[in-house]
Design a protein around this motif. Structure first.
Motif, PDB file in Angstrom:
ATOM      1  N   VAL A 116     127.219  77.173 111.745  1.00  0.00           N
ATOM      2  CA  VAL A 116     126.295  76.040 111.868  1.00  0.00           C
ATOM      3  C   VAL A 116     124.871  76.486 111.557  1.00  0.00           C
ATOM      4  N   TRP A 117     123.995  75.495 111.412  1.00  0.00           N
ATOM      5  CA  TRP A 117     122.560  75.760 111.225  1.00  0.00           C
ATOM      6  C   TRP A 117     122.341  76.749 110.086  1.00  0.00           C
ATOM      7  N   THR A 118     122.850  76.389 108.930  1.00  0.00           N
ATOM      8  CA  THR A 118     122.717  77.244 107.764  1.00  0.00           C
ATOM      9  C   THR A 118     121.622  76.713 106.858  1.00  0.00           C
ATOM     10  N   THR A 119     120.508  77.401 106.785  1.00  0.00           N
ATOM     11  CA  THR A 119     119.382  76.969 105.972  1.00  0.00           C
ATOM     12  C   THR A 119     119.786  76.850 104.508  1.00  0.00           C
ATOM     13  N   GLY A 120     119.557  75.668 103.945  1.00  0.00           N
ATOM     14  CA  GLY A 120     119.813  75.447 102.527  1.00  0.00           C
ATOM     15  C   GLY A 120     121.258  75.209 102.157  1.00  0.00           C
ATOM     16  N   ALA A 121     122.155  75.073 103.142  1.00  0.00           N
ATOM     17  CA  ALA A 121     123.578  74.890 102.823  1.00  0.00           C
ATOM     18  C   ALA A 121     123.818  73.648 101.984  1.00  0.00           C
ATOM     19  N   GLN A 122     123.006  72.610 102.222  1.00  0.00           N
ATOM     20  CA  GLN A 122     123.256  71.339 101.543  1.00  0.00           C
ATOM     21  C   GLN A 122     123.037  71.393 100.038  1.00  0.00           C
ATOM     22  N   PHE A 123     122.271  72.369  99.552  1.00  0.00           N
ATOM     23  CA  PHE A 123     122.078  72.465  98.107  1.00  0.00           C
ATOM     24  C   PHE A 123     122.505  73.823  97.548  1.00  0.00           C
ATOM     25  N   SER A 124     123.216  74.615  98.362  1.00  0.00           N
ATOM     26  CA  SER A 124     123.647  75.938  97.914  1.00  0.00           C
ATOM     27  C   SER A 124     124.969  75.869  97.152  1.00  0.00           C
ATOM     28  N   ASP A 125     125.101  76.765  96.214  1.00  0.00           N
ATOM     29  CA  ASP A 125     126.334  76.884  95.429  1.00  0.00           C
ATOM     30  C   ASP A 125     127.299  77.882  96.051  1.00  0.00           C
ATOM     31  N   PHE A 126     126.739  78.959  96.621  1.00  0.00           N
ATOM     32  CA  PHE A 126     127.565  79.998  97.218  1.00  0.00           C
ATOM     33  C   PHE A 126     126.947  80.447  98.534  1.00  0.00           C
ATOM     34  N   GLY A 127     127.778  81.033  99.380  1.00  0.00           N
ATOM     35  CA  GLY A 127     127.286  81.558 100.638  1.00  0.00           C
ATOM     36  C   GLY A 127     128.005  82.841 100.980  1.00  0.00           C
ATOM     37  N   ILE A 128     127.324  83.726 101.704  1.00  0.00           N
ATOM     38  CA  ILE A 128     127.996  84.903 102.229  1.00  0.00           C
ATOM     39  C   ILE A 128     128.299  84.629 103.695  1.00  0.00           C
ATOM     40  N   VAL A 129     129.493  84.981 104.117  1.00  0.00           N
ATOM     41  CA  VAL A 129     129.958  84.673 105.468  1.00  0.00           C
ATOM     42  C   VAL A 129     130.486  85.946 106.129  1.00  0.00           C
ATOM     43  N   ILE A 130     130.084  86.149 107.362  1.00  0.00           N
ATOM     44  CA  ILE A 130     130.537  87.295 108.145  1.00  0.00           C
ATOM     45  C   ILE A 130     131.726  86.859 108.990  1.00  0.00           C
TER      46      ILE A 130
END
Length: 201
Positions: free
Chosen positions: A164-178
């Motif tokens: 939750v509370w991921t800055t910029g998730a709404q316009f991001s193409d990729f994310g790194i997740v732990i």
């Protein structure tokens, strides 16, 4: 402490200032959009990022082989100081270029690096960090999201959990997740970082 530019730094500052004067926007159209979150703001941010990348100013401290200048942190600071004098678009690339993509550059194989580093630097793709969880905030050691090998023997991973509370998730193409991949290890260990497609349902 002396914060004055050395002769070399002063020369670099003038070089940056000249480039910005010739290339930076002279005024911002409409209302300010600090993160470039609107469609117009995002397009303007991507265009400005691409222009900086073409000139070597997108990631000054990155190696030349990846589109940087191989410069030093002071040069990066100088560019930021000078850029702040111009009405440039918002910068939704900070997390990706500051944390996510350097991780890819450090640990990924060559094929993965070639696929992701250039597009991120040029502003074609945006990254975010999927760290925060409902019960632990940004305490990575408290991560409960788990990743386990698929039981079908395919070698794929199945990720279960909540970020939750991921800055910029709404316009991001990729994310790194732990994710926690070894629940029996001490809480600062037994974790694995994955990159995921943010458009994947």
């Amino acid at each position: 402490m002396d914060f004055k530019d050395t002769p070399e730094e002063a020369a670099y500052r003038q070089q940056v200032r000249d480039w910005l004067t010739a290339n930076a926007p002279k005024k911002r159209e409409g209302e300010p959009d600090p993160l470039g979150e609107s469609s117009d703001g995002l397009a303007a941010s991507k265009a400005w990022q691409a222009k900086k990348a073409a000139a070597g100013y997108a990631c000054i401290t990155w190696p030349k082989e990846w589109g940087g200048q191989g410069g030093n942190p002071i040069q990066q600071v100088i560019f930021g100081q000078e850029e702040s004098a111009f009405p440039t678009p918002g910068n939704p690339f900070q997390i990706g270029l500051g944390m996510c993509v350097p991780t890819v550059m450090t640990f990924a194989d060559e094929e993965t690096k070639k696929r992701f580093v250039g597009p991120a630097m040029r502003g074609e793709e945006i990254w975010c960090q999927l760290f925060s969880e409902p019960s632990g905030g940004s305490d990575v050691a408290g991560a409960r999201t788990r990743a386990e090998r698929a039981p079908d023997g395919s070698g794929d991973w199945i990720i279960n959990g909540q970020k939750v509370w991921t800055t910029g998730a709404q316009f991001s193409d990729f994310g790194i997740v732990i994710c926690r991949t070894n629940p029996d290890a001490p809480k600062h260990k037994g974790m694995t970082m994955f990159w995921i497609d943010m458009k994947d349902p």
